[in-house]
Design a protein around this motif. Structure first.
Motif, PDB file in Angstrom:
ATOM      1  N   LYS A 179     -13.093 -19.906  -0.199  1.00  0.00           N
ATOM      2  CA  LYS A 179     -12.613 -19.714   1.113  1.00  0.00           C
ATOM      3  C   LYS A 179     -13.664 -18.952   1.970  1.00  0.00           C
ATOM      4  O   LYS A 179     -13.375 -18.694   3.016  1.00  0.00           O
ATOM      5  CB  LYS A 179     -11.091 -19.154   1.022  1.00  0.00           C
ATOM      6  N   SER A 228     -12.224 -12.683   2.977  1.00  0.00           N
ATOM      7  CA  SER A 228     -10.738 -12.748   3.486  1.00  0.00           C
ATOM      8  C   SER A 228     -10.965 -11.773   4.827  1.00  0.00           C
ATOM      9  O   SER A 228     -11.666 -10.973   4.890  1.00  0.00           O
ATOM     10  CB  SER A 228      -9.844 -12.139   2.645  1.00  0.00           C
ATOM     11  N   PHE A 249      -8.843 -10.005   6.047  1.00  0.00           N
ATOM     12  CA  PHE A 249      -8.212  -8.448   5.863  1.00  0.00           C
ATOM     13  C   PHE A 249      -9.299  -7.475   5.155  1.00  0.00           C
ATOM     14  O   PHE A 249      -9.062  -6.399   5.474  1.00  0.00           O
ATOM     15  CB  PHE A 249      -7.187  -8.814   4.579  1.00  0.00           C
ATOM     16  N   SER A 290     -12.076  -7.288  -1.559  1.00  0.00           N
ATOM     17  CA  SER A 290     -11.720  -8.305  -0.819  1.00  0.00           C
ATOM     18  C   SER A 290     -11.196  -9.404  -2.108  1.00  0.00           C
ATOM     19  O   SER A 290     -11.926  -9.779  -2.894  1.00  0.00           O
ATOM     20  CB  SER A 290     -12.812  -8.890  -0.198  1.00  0.00           C
ATOM     21  N   PRO A 291      -9.885  -9.625  -1.933  1.00  0.00           N
ATOM     22  CA  PRO A 291      -8.870  -8.850  -1.185  1.00  0.00           C
ATOM     23  C   PRO A 291      -8.709  -7.345  -1.425  1.00  0.00           C
ATOM     24  O   PRO A 291      -9.088  -6.983  -2.427  1.00  0.00           O
ATOM     25  CB  PRO A 291      -7.596  -9.614  -1.526  1.00  0.00           C
ATOM     26  N   ASP A 297      -2.518  -9.299   1.247  1.00  0.00           N
ATOM     27  CA  ASP A 297      -3.260 -10.231   1.079  1.00  0.00           C
ATOM     28  C   ASP A 297      -3.736 -10.913  -0.207  1.00  0.00           C
ATOM     29  O   ASP A 297      -4.184 -10.085  -1.319  1.00  0.00           O
ATOM     30  CB  ASP A 297      -4.715 -10.121   1.774  1.00  0.00           C
ATOM     31  N   SER A 312      -5.061 -13.838  -1.066  1.00  0.00           N
ATOM     32  CA  SER A 312      -5.957 -14.973  -0.856  1.00  0.00           C
ATOM     33  C   SER A 312      -6.760 -15.332  -1.938  1.00  0.00           C
ATOM     34  O   SER A 312      -7.371 -16.500  -1.909  1.00  0.00           O
ATOM     35  CB  SER A 312      -6.794 -14.798   0.363  1.00  0.00           C
ATOM     36  N   HIS A 313      -6.782 -14.563  -3.376  1.00  0.00           N
ATOM     37  CA  HIS A 313      -7.634 -14.675  -4.371  1.00  0.00           C
ATOM     38  C   HIS A 313      -6.664 -15.596  -5.261  1.00  0.00           C
ATOM     39  O   HIS A 313      -7.154 -16.102  -6.192  1.00  0.00           O
ATOM     40  CB  HIS A 313      -8.191 -13.611  -4.893  1.00  0.00           C
ATOM     41  N   VAL A 352      -3.357 -19.909   2.079  1.00  0.00           N
ATOM     42  CA  VAL A 352      -3.535 -18.283   1.646  1.00  0.00           C
ATOM     43  C   VAL A 352      -2.063 -18.035   1.209  1.00  0.00           C
ATOM     44  O   VAL A 352      -1.027 -18.326   1.941  1.00  0.00           O
ATOM     45  CB  VAL A 352      -4.251 -17.483   2.584  1.00  0.00           C
ATOM     46  N   SER A 408      -4.964 -21.741   5.645  1.00  0.00           N
ATOM     47  CA  SER A 408      -5.935 -20.735   5.837  1.00  0.00           C
ATOM     48  C   SER A 408      -6.540 -20.247   7.054  1.00  0.00           C
ATOM     49  O   SER A 408      -6.876 -19.052   7.255  1.00  0.00           O
ATOM     50  CB  SER A 408      -7.327 -21.274   4.889  1.00  0.00           C
ATOM     51  N   SER A 449      -4.966 -16.991   8.396  1.00  0.00           N
ATOM     52  CA  SER A 449      -4.969 -15.766   7.976  1.00  0.00           C
ATOM     53  C   SER A 449      -5.627 -14.650   8.803  1.00  0.00           C
ATOM     54  O   SER A 449      -5.087 -13.491   8.623  1.00  0.00           O
ATOM     55  CB  SER A 449      -6.061 -15.875   6.525  1.00  0.00           C
ATOM     56  N   SER A 456      -3.491 -11.171   9.501  1.00  0.00           N
ATOM     57  CA  SER A 456      -4.212  -9.729   9.064  1.00  0.00           C
ATOM     58  C   SER A 456      -4.014  -8.845  10.373  1.00  0.00           C
ATOM     59  O   SER A 456      -4.248  -7.738  10.254  1.00  0.00           O
ATOM     60  CB  SER A 456      -5.671  -9.822   9.172  1.00  0.00           C
TER      61      SER A 456
END
Length: 370
Positions: free
Chosen positions: A12, A15, A17, A26-27, A49, A51-52, A143, A199, A202, A206
């Motif tokens: 992706k 992030s 964030f 990250s995240p 977050d 997102s992983h 996400v 996604s 996101s 944030s």
């Protein structure tokens, strides 16, 4: 095993964030104030977050009955918008995948920890046979956002039902069982949920008040909430983590590993058990995952720390998996960085967990009744 030890989904890109002021990782693990972030998260005013994390979808008319036949929870009766949690076990009842489940009436959404989507998809693909199901990895398209409140962002709803997973850990689900002997389980305060957003949204998310992964982990530990990426190793069975509470239905039909689940619950005892440790913080050291847990005065491991965290009210705490026969009042220590950290044990899974069946004693063959 720590989530950081597992491969992350990096396709992706970074992030948004991670670009926020003070973000570390990250995240992000935190944004410069882990304890303050934790308090805001507990109050329901911040988001995390995730997102992983991965997302696998199952569509088709046979999706729920098929997943029900493969995994530990009874999910075939899920209605649109329902949340559930289910485990995929090997033939010996050991944990292979943990899935947070949402169904929107058209598609079943399986939310998994970092690095798990690809393997889960491959295994499910092998189990399709002739059933009417279609599988996809949607991790790049969505996400995951975690919270203990209701964030001011709409969850994705591709089929008209918002994709919100509400954690069932707050109470014992129908067909489940709790081993913890407590008047009030700390999980009742665990109002955790996860939302899937597209996604592309996101960056908008944030802009909301945020907390890092460290804040979420500390609150999870305090709620005695097991997590696949941290509390599970190659030997883990659900009983050891009190996971029958939310992810196992004890009276549903057969599935792989069901025999072990029933045998340990009814006749035996899990070989290990989950505890929460209150750690002495005088040395300012927080043990890493995998740090040995020992009896006071000994260097022989009886278990390992699975997650350690600094809680904004409780101080340094940890979840650990230890040998079942360790006494409840045993004085424990954790070995970390050549430092022996005193640890007070709070029992989650007791020594007598299991053996729930009242099996009558049968007379020996040839014995004479008097």
């Amino acid at each position: 095993m720590s989530s950081e030890d597992r491969p992350l989904n990096l396709s992706k890109g970074a992030s948004p964030f991670a670009s926020l002021p003070g973000a570390v990782g990250s995240p992000p693990e935190h944004y410069g104030n882990p304890l303050g972030e934790q308090k805001r998260l507990a109050e329901g005013t911040a988001i995390v977050d995730l997102s992983h994390h991965g997302v696998v979808t199952v569509s088709g008319p046979d999706r729920l009955s098929w997943l029900d036949s493969l995994t530990s929870q009874s999910i075939k009766g899920m209605k649109p918008g329902d949340s559930s949690e289910t485990l995929q076990l090997d033939i010996n009842g050991r944990l292979e995948y943990a899935m947070r489940v949402i169904d929107d009436g058209d598609t079943t959404w399986l939310l998994v920890d970092a690095g798990e989507a690809e393997g889960l998809l491959a295994w499910l693909t092998k189990m399709r046979f002739m059933l009417r199901v279609e599988l996809a990895d949607r991790s790049d398209d969505f996400v995951t956002i975690g919270s203990l409140g209701t964030p001011a962002i709409e969850a994705a709803a591709p089929n008209g039902v918002p994709l919100v997973w509400n954690d069932p850990w707050r109470s014992v689900v129908q067909g489940g069982h709790q081993y913890a002997h407590v008047a009030e389980h700390p999980g009742v305060e665990w109002t955790y949920s996860e939302r899937l957003i597209e996604s592309a949204a996101s960056a908008e998310a944030s802009a909301l008040p945020v907390a890092g992964l460290l804040a979420l982990e500390a609150l999870r530990v305090a709620a005695w909430r097991p997590r696949f990426a941290t509390e599970v190793d190659e030997r883990s069975i659900p009983h050891e983590l009190d996971w029958l509470r939310s992810a196992v239905h004890l009276t549903k039909g057969c599935y792989r590993g069901q025999e072990t689940v029933a045998k340990v619950h009814n006749l035996g005892h899990p070989p290990r058990r989950l505890v929460m440790l209150h750690l002495d913080g005088s040395d300012g050291v927080l043990p890493a995952a995998g740090s040995p847990v020992v009896l006071a005065g000994s260097d022989d491991p009886i278990g390992v720390v699975t997650t350690a965290a600094m809680h904004f009210e409780l101080g340094p705490i940890a979840l650990a998996v230890i040998k079942r026969n360790t006494e409840h009042d045993a004085e424990l220590s954790v070995l970390a960085d050549d430092i022996r950290i005193a640890a007070a044990q709070e029992v989650i899974v007791p020594r007598d967990a299991g053996a729930e069946a009242n099996v009558p004693r049968l007379p020996r063959l040839g014995a004479v009744r008097r």
